[in-house]
Design a protein around this motif. Structure first.
Motif, PDB file in Angstrom:
ATOM      1  N   VAL A   1       0.779  -1.126   0.046  1.00 26.05           N
ATOM      2  CA  VAL A   1      -0.038  -0.036   0.094  1.00 26.05           C
ATOM      3  C   VAL A   1       0.993   1.176   0.091  1.00 26.05           C
ATOM      4  CG1 VAL A   1      -0.271   0.099   2.600  1.00 26.05           C
ATOM      5  CG2 VAL A   1      -1.961   1.175   0.943  1.00 26.05           C
ATOM      6  N   GLY A   2       0.730   2.084  -0.739  1.00 30.24           N
ATOM      7  CA  GLY A   2       1.238   3.519  -0.899  1.00 30.24           C
ATOM      8  C   GLY A   2       1.057   4.125   0.320  1.00 30.24           C
ATOM      9  N   LEU A   3       2.333   5.126   0.611  1.00 22.08           N
ATOM     10  CA  LEU A   3       2.073   6.024   1.847  1.00 22.08           C
ATOM     11  C   LEU A   3       2.303   7.443   1.462  1.00 22.08           C
ATOM     12  CD1 LEU A   3       4.698   3.868   3.839  1.00 22.08           C
ATOM     13  CD2 LEU A   3       2.397   3.710   4.039  1.00 22.08           C
ATOM     14  N   THR A   4       1.841   8.194   2.089  1.00 21.32           N
ATOM     15  CA  THR A   4       1.948   9.720   2.201  1.00 21.32           C
ATOM     16  C   THR A   4       3.348  10.012   2.644  1.00 21.32           C
ATOM     17  OG1 THR A   4       1.357  10.186   4.468  1.00 21.32           O
ATOM     18  CG2 THR A   4      -0.251  10.076   2.714  1.00 21.32           C
ATOM     19  N   SER A   5       3.817  11.440   2.504  1.00 18.22           N
ATOM     20  CA  SER A   5       5.227  11.802   2.772  1.00 18.22           C
ATOM     21  C   SER A   5       5.608  11.492   4.332  1.00 18.22           C
ATOM     22  CB  SER A   5       5.560  12.989   2.613  1.00 18.22           C
ATOM     23  OG  SER A   5       4.518  14.076   3.349  1.00 18.22           O
ATOM     24  N   ASP A   6       4.365  11.527   5.092  1.00 20.19           N
ATOM     25  CA  ASP A   6       4.531  11.238   6.585  1.00 20.19           C
ATOM     26  C   ASP A   6       4.456   9.845   7.108  1.00 20.19           C
ATOM     27  OD1 ASP A   6       1.776  11.251   6.395  1.00 20.19           O
ATOM     28  OD2 ASP A   6       1.610  12.502   7.902  1.00 20.19           O
ATOM     29  N   GLY A   7       4.431   8.818   6.040  1.00 16.30           N
ATOM     30  CA  GLY A   7       4.280   7.693   6.307  1.00 16.30           C
ATOM     31  C   GLY A   7       2.736   6.856   6.582  1.00 16.30           C
ATOM     32  N   THR A   8       1.831   7.664   6.510  1.00 16.48           N
ATOM     33  CA  THR A   8       0.392   7.172   6.577  1.00 16.48           C
ATOM     34  C   THR A   8      -0.102   6.545   5.302  1.00 16.48           C
ATOM     35  OG1 THR A   8      -0.022   9.158   7.914  1.00 16.48           O
ATOM     36  CG2 THR A   8      -2.146   7.960   6.996  1.00 16.48           C
ATOM     37  N   ALA A   9      -1.021   5.483   5.555  1.00 21.22           N
ATOM     38  CA  ALA A   9      -1.278   4.733   4.210  1.00 21.22           C
ATOM     39  C   ALA A   9      -2.224   5.410   3.610  1.00 21.22           C
ATOM     40  CB  ALA A   9      -1.699   3.224   4.482  1.00 21.22           C
ATOM     41  N   VAL A  10      -2.203   5.236   2.316  1.00 26.19           N
ATOM     42  CA  VAL A  10      -3.449   5.691   1.525  1.00 26.19           C
ATOM     43  C   VAL A  10      -4.214   4.458   1.332  1.00 26.19           C
ATOM     44  CG1 VAL A  10      -4.045   7.291  -0.702  1.00 26.19           C
ATOM     45  CG2 VAL A  10      -1.828   7.435   0.386  1.00 26.19           C
ATOM     46  N   GLY A  11      -5.088   4.237   2.186  1.00 25.23           N
ATOM     47  CA  GLY A  11      -6.078   2.900   1.964  1.00 25.23           C
ATOM     48  C   GLY A  11      -6.839   3.000   1.033  1.00 25.23           C
ATOM     49  N   GLY A  12      -7.178   4.259   0.641  1.00 21.10           N
ATOM     50  CA  GLY A  12      -8.352   4.476  -0.230  1.00 21.10           C
ATOM     51  C   GLY A  12      -8.035   4.419  -1.830  1.00 21.10           C
ATOM     52  N   GLY A  13      -6.675   3.871  -2.080  1.00 17.82           N
ATOM     53  CA  GLY A  13      -6.282   3.876  -3.337  1.00 17.82           C
ATOM     54  C   GLY A  13      -5.126   3.384  -4.049  1.00 17.82           C
ATOM     55  N   LEU A  14      -4.103   3.118  -3.148  1.00 19.10           N
ATOM     56  CA  LEU A  14      -2.777   2.699  -3.408  1.00 19.10           C
ATOM     57  C   LEU A  14      -2.626   1.299  -3.153  1.00 19.10           C
ATOM     58  CD1 LEU A  14      -0.774   5.823  -2.914  1.00 19.10           C
ATOM     59  CD2 LEU A  14      -2.077   5.079  -4.987  1.00 19.10           C
ATOM     60  N   VAL A  15      -3.495   0.312  -3.087  1.00 16.17           N
ATOM     61  CA  VAL A  15      -3.107  -0.902  -2.709  1.00 16.17           C
ATOM     62  C   VAL A  15      -2.499  -1.530  -3.959  1.00 16.17           C
ATOM     63  CG1 VAL A  15      -4.069  -3.304  -2.524  1.00 16.17           C
ATOM     64  CG2 VAL A  15      -4.881  -1.388  -0.922  1.00 16.17           C
ATOM     65  N   ASN A  16      -1.646  -2.469  -3.990  1.00 16.21           N
ATOM     66  CA  ASN A  16      -1.101  -2.902  -5.109  1.00 16.21           C
ATOM     67  C   ASN A  16      -0.781  -4.480  -5.046  1.00 16.21           C
ATOM     68  OD1 ASN A  16       0.463  -2.554  -7.559  1.00 16.21           O
ATOM     69  ND2 ASN A  16       2.627  -2.412  -6.508  1.00 16.21           N
ATOM     70  N   THR A  17      -1.209  -5.345  -5.975  1.00 14.11           N
ATOM     71  CA  THR A  17      -0.968  -6.884  -5.821  1.00 14.11           C
ATOM     72  C   THR A  17      -0.997  -7.395  -7.177  1.00 14.11           C
ATOM     73  OG1 THR A  17      -3.260  -7.298  -5.903  1.00 14.11           O
ATOM     74  CG2 THR A  17      -2.510  -6.818  -3.502  1.00 14.11           C
ATOM     75  N   THR A  18      -0.792  -8.690  -7.398  1.00 11.35           N
ATOM     76  CA  THR A  18      -1.080  -9.289  -8.458  1.00 11.35           C
ATOM     77  C   THR A  18      -2.613  -9.539  -8.617  1.00 11.35           C
ATOM     78  OG1 THR A  18      -0.969 -11.397  -7.606  1.00 11.35           O
ATOM     79  CG2 THR A  18       1.059 -10.554  -8.538  1.00 11.35           C
ATOM     80  N   ILE A  19      -2.863  -9.852  -9.720  1.00 14.82           N
ATOM     81  CA  ILE A  19      -4.673  -9.791  -9.966  1.00 14.82           C
ATOM     82  C   ILE A  19      -5.213 -11.380  -9.233  1.00 14.82           C
ATOM     83  CG2 ILE A  19      -4.593 -11.086 -12.271  1.00 14.82           C
ATOM     84  CD1 ILE A  19      -6.735  -9.101 -12.871  1.00 14.82           C
ATOM     85  N   GLU A  20      -4.351 -12.318  -9.412  1.00 20.96           N
ATOM     86  CA  GLU A  20      -4.912 -13.396  -9.089  1.00 20.96           C
ATOM     87  C   GLU A  20      -5.002 -13.549  -7.189  1.00 20.96           C
ATOM     88  OE1 GLU A  20      -4.226 -18.493  -9.033  1.00 20.96           O
ATOM     89  OE2 GLU A  20      -3.890 -17.251 -10.717  1.00 20.96           O
ATOM     90  N   ASP A  21      -4.045 -12.854  -6.725  1.00 25.12           N
ATOM     91  CA  ASP A  21      -4.180 -12.562  -5.225  1.00 25.12           C
ATOM     92  C   ASP A  21      -5.449 -11.638  -4.905  1.00 25.12           C
ATOM     93  OD1 ASP A  21      -2.197 -14.350  -4.550  1.00 25.12           O
ATOM     94  OD2 ASP A  21      -0.497 -12.824  -4.430  1.00 25.12           O
ATOM     95  N   ALA A  22      -5.657 -10.664  -5.983  1.00 24.35           N
ATOM     96  CA  ALA A  22      -6.885  -9.846  -5.622  1.00 24.35           C
ATOM     97  C   ALA A  22      -7.896 -10.489  -5.773  1.00 24.35           C
ATOM     98  CB  ALA A  22      -6.681  -8.560  -6.712  1.00 24.35           C
ATOM     99  N   LEU A  23      -8.269 -11.493  -6.971  1.00 22.26           N
ATOM    100  CA  LEU A  23      -9.279 -12.435  -6.864  1.00 22.26           C
ATOM    101  C   LEU A  23      -9.416 -13.151  -5.630  1.00 22.26           C
ATOM    102  CD1 LEU A  23     -11.554 -13.526  -8.676  1.00 22.26           C
ATOM    103  CD2 LEU A  23     -10.082 -15.229  -9.373  1.00 22.26           C
ATOM    104  N   LYS A  24      -8.379 -13.476  -4.967  1.00 20.73           N
ATOM    105  CA  LYS A  24      -8.482 -14.295  -3.761  1.00 20.73           C
ATOM    106  C   LYS A  24      -9.344 -13.385  -2.528  1.00 20.73           C
ATOM    107  CE  LYS A  24      -4.774 -17.611  -4.760  1.00 20.73           C
ATOM    108  NZ  LYS A  24      -3.538 -18.102  -4.539  1.00 20.73           N
ATOM    109  N   TYR A  25      -9.143 -12.204  -2.555  1.00 20.24           N
ATOM    110  CA  TYR A  25      -9.570 -11.263  -1.815  1.00 20.24           C
ATOM    111  C   TYR A  25     -11.062 -11.177  -2.146  1.00 20.24           C
ATOM    112  CZ  TYR A  25     -11.040  -6.525  -0.036  1.00 20.24           C
ATOM    113  OH  TYR A  25     -11.922  -5.596   0.355  1.00 20.24           O
TER     114      TYR A  25
END
Length: 455
Positions: free
Chosen positions: A316-340
């Motif tokens: 998951v992508g982070l802001t400059s102060d290290g806070t997660a951008v949980g609303g947009g920057l998740v990053n995975t492979t597509i088969e793992d995303a399907l498992k979710y």
């Protein structure tokens, strides 16, 4: 022009900074012409046309050019550079990582060749092209699509990426935030009727004081933060300032100051009207961290990712102060995303030993939203445009919930997650398509779900 919803500003806003790149932020005296001159926006050229070229290594001089000219507007305009960034997020944005913890659950295949012939009826009564034709038309820029029924993959295609490649989820990420809030509620660790500042004290004494977690989950905050074309065209709008601060490495965390300064809409109470905004999801991410005393990544890993038999890491992508951008920057492979996505279906046991999304949790996610607040919203119109069927409501960060229980969440540049528990169906799609192009993949997903389930 197709109505647009963005994770971040595309063309009219400032060049934002990641990874130490120089930030060209507008001052009040800059004109829109000046802004256009400041920002490099890559086109769609033969570098990524056909999109299948993205399966191969990009030329060194091209990758160097992407790094040199990286900005959020350039990335999300979905040109050649956007394709590369979507496949290589950690090169441009700091990420938090959760590694796999369980034995891999390899999904079985039961590919149905007839599904490539599927069509659906559009809003105007016309029929779409066949799915195979849609995927083969490079105008649509779909990179990968995978669908599962009763725990087995029934359709998959990789027009523009390899199965092992990572890709950003964009706003499909928001479902992780909604899911975590409902899971925390089921454990007695979060009261959805409490205000956001109850769990995110940094926001106390602001307009967020009147916004409950429930209303935030349903994107009905009553605050002036909606992502609209008009707001993104105004360099002084609140949402532009928020995105500029959220992603700028030079701002040093000033996104929180901007979040504190959002104002309530006169005459509108929280809960009354659906108004989509990534800023709301960011506030919810803060609430999750406040309620648990853990980072968003650790909470998601503990409650979801570590329960799955995934093959690769969650990032998951982070802001400059290290806070997660949980609303947009998740990053995975597509088969793992399907498992979710499959965790929301009766076939959850194919991907996990533990039923994380219980029937009670699922019902809460699907019914938390108010249909009355959804009526007349842009999301309601999107559901009809994208699938030919009007959804009943939005709920718990999902954009569309249909009366039959089907659920869809869209992401910038045409990412998407669809799960249909009643039909035991789940799907995920990755893409790098300009937002002004109408997205039909949600409709194909829904049509396939009906086809394979026979209803």
């Amino acid at each position: 022009m197709n109505k647009m919803k963005y994770l971040a500003l595309l063309v009219m806003g400032p060049t934002l900074a990641f990874g130490g790149q120089e930030s060209h932020v507008k001052n009040e005296n800059m004109t829109k012409t000046d802004v256009h001159e400041e920002i490099y926006i890559s086109k769609i050229t033969d570098v990524t046309t056909p999109i299948s070229k993205a399966k191969e290594s990009f030329p060194l001089n091209f990758t160097q050019d992407v790094s040199k000219k990286f900005s959020t507007p350039n990335w999300q305009s979905a040109g050649d550079h956007g394709v590369f960034v979507n496949l290589n997020i950690p090169k441009f944005i700091n990420v938090d990582i959760a590694m796999p913890t369980h034995d891999i659950r390899n999904l079985k295949r039961a590919i149905n060749p007839d599904l490539k012939e599927i069509t659906f009826t559009q809003e105007d009564g016309s029929e779409t092209p066949k799915l195979e034709e849609y995927l083969g038309n490079d105008y649509n820029r779909v990179q990968a699509i995978i669908m599962a029924h009763k725990g087995k993959v029934v359709f998959e295609a990789y027009p523009g990426m390899n199965p092992s490649d990572f890709h950003v989820w964009m706003s499909a990420s928001k479902t992780t935030v909604g899911t975590l809030c409902v899971l925390l509620e089921s454990e007695g660790k979060m009261d959805l009727d409490k205000s956001i500042p109850f769990y995110a004290p940094e926001l106390k004494g602001t307009a967020w004081d009147k916004v409950s977690v429930k209303n935030a989950l349903n994107m009905a905050s009553g605050l002036d933060l909606e992502e609209t074309t008009a707001a993104f065209s105004d360099p002084n709008s609140w949402i532009e300032k928020f995105f500029a601060s959220l992603f700028s490495q030079k701002e040093g965390g000033q996104w929180l100051d901007v979040l504190k300064n959002v104002q309530a809409i006169d005459g509108e109470e929280p809960g009354e009207r659906f108004r989509y905004s990534t800023a709301i999801t960011q506030a919810l991410t803060m609430a999750i961290e406040g309620a648990t005393g853990q980072t968003y990544k650790d909470v998601f890993n503990e409650k979801v990712w570590s329960k799955l038999g995934v093959q690769n890491q969650f990032m998951v992508g982070l802001t400059s102060d290290g806070t997660a951008v949980g609303g947009g920057l998740v990053n995975t492979t597509i088969e793992d995303a399907l498992k979710y996505a499959m965790m929301f279906t009766p076939s959850w046991n194919v991907v996990s030993e533990q039923r994380v999304i219980t029937p009670k949790v699922l019902e809460r996610i699907r019914t938390l939203g108010d249909p009355a607040a959804y009526v007349g919203s842009e999301e309601e119109a999107y559901s009809l445009e994208w699938t030919g069927e009007k959804a009943e409501r939005n709920s718990a960060q999902w954009d569309h919930i249909w009366a039959d229980g089907g659920m869809f969440k869209h992401g910038n540049m045409h990412q998407g997650i669809y799960t249909d528990p009643e039909r035991d169906f789940a799907a995920f799609v990755f893409s790098t398509s300009p937002n002004e192009r109408s997205d039909k993949m949600p409709g194909y997903m829904r049509a396939v779900a009906k086809k394979v389930a026979g209803k």
